[in-house]
Design an enzyme around this catalytic site. Sequence first.
Site, PDB file in Angstrom:
ATOM      1  N   HIS A  15       2.984  11.206  19.005  1.00  0.00           N
ATOM      2  CA  HIS A  15       3.424  10.986  17.637  1.00  0.00           C
ATOM      3  C   HIS A  15       4.924  10.775  17.585  1.00  0.00           C
ATOM      4  CE1 HIS A  15       5.680  14.699  16.782  1.00  0.00           C
ATOM      5  NE2 HIS A  15       4.862  15.295  17.636  1.00  0.00           N
ATOM      6  N   CYS A  16       5.377  10.240  16.437  1.00  0.00           N
ATOM      7  CA  CYS A  16       6.805  10.199  16.123  1.00  0.00           C
ATOM      8  C   CYS A  16       6.980  10.883  14.772  1.00  0.00           C
ATOM      9  CB  CYS A  16       7.332   8.763  16.152  1.00  0.00           C
ATOM     10  SG  CYS A  16       6.408   7.577  15.145  1.00  0.00           S
ATOM     11  N   THR A  17       7.777  10.346  13.879  1.00  0.00           N
ATOM     12  CA  THR A  17       7.957  10.992  12.579  1.00  0.00           C
ATOM     13  C   THR A  17       6.874  10.572  11.591  1.00  0.00           C
ATOM     14  OG1 THR A  17      10.339  11.308  12.848  1.00  0.00           O
ATOM     15  CG2 THR A  17       9.505  11.258  10.604  1.00  0.00           C
TER      16      THR A  17
ATOM     17  N   THR B  78       5.034   5.294  17.523  1.00  0.00           N
ATOM     18  CA  THR B  78       3.626   5.601  17.779  1.00  0.00           C
ATOM     19  C   THR B  78       2.788   4.334  17.719  1.00  0.00           C
ATOM     20  OG1 THR B  78       3.887   7.830  16.884  1.00  0.00           O
ATOM     21  CG2 THR B  78       1.654   6.941  16.947  1.00  0.00           C
TER      22      THR B  78
END
Length: 282
Positions: free
Chosen positions: A172-174, A180
Amino acid sequence: MTADHRETRARSLGLKAAANARDLGGYRTADGRTVRSGVALRGDALNRLTDADLDVLSGLGLRQVVDLRGLNEVEENGSDRLPEGVPVGADGPVRLVHLPVYSPEHDIYISLRDVLAGQDGQAQHALLGDGGAERIMAEIYGWFVTDPAIRGLFASAVRLLADPDGVPLLFHCTAGKDRTGWAAAIVLTALGVDRDTVYEDYLLTNARSAALIERIMEVFNTNGVMEDPSLMLPVIRADAAYLDAAFAAVEAGWPSFDAFLSDGLGLDAATLAALRKNLLED
């Protein structure tokens, strides 16, 4: 409910505080195989997970979580919450791996923070208007491909997915959209999923994040920070043109996507074979 809607619901992990967390399982490859369910998961940041969300994660049997956020984002927004309270860097049932896809030169959020803080409509339009936001986003996606160090981080994520002892894995990222999204595009393409389906998975972010996007726009519309809040939409929504930019950068630098996997990402045949063994079923 249509088959497409059923499919969309089925892929959601059901995390209330990470609505874009979903399963890559179920996609078909060109040779008729299927991506395994519950093995390769993608999502948005896990720092706001509720206790109920943690119970859901516990049931997934996760072995690894790969956090693609920059360390500045982690410091500002918080570390991932993981089952059984495993803290960052600690040994435990879930291994947290940081692969920070970040560079100050490609941090649109710093630019946005500054221009929003100034509440200057002209400066905001100069940065984001007349296609500016779209150009910035496309440049970021090209950077995912052209920067050797950043390519190395995406390659590391693929290697973790290829480890038979490393899955189930959630990356994941933000927002679960850009970093992602490109990581998922690499993995699905390496598995043999067709390009149209790769784009469908990428754009599914807009459906998953629709409620969050609406809340963000409501805030911008009511707090007076932006003269024209619609300028933010290209930044917070997924757009096929952004993924186009990444694939175009691949095509400009390598004769094929297979060559990009081997020469651009340094993934040898054994790693790719292990990835497909790990993630595919007949």
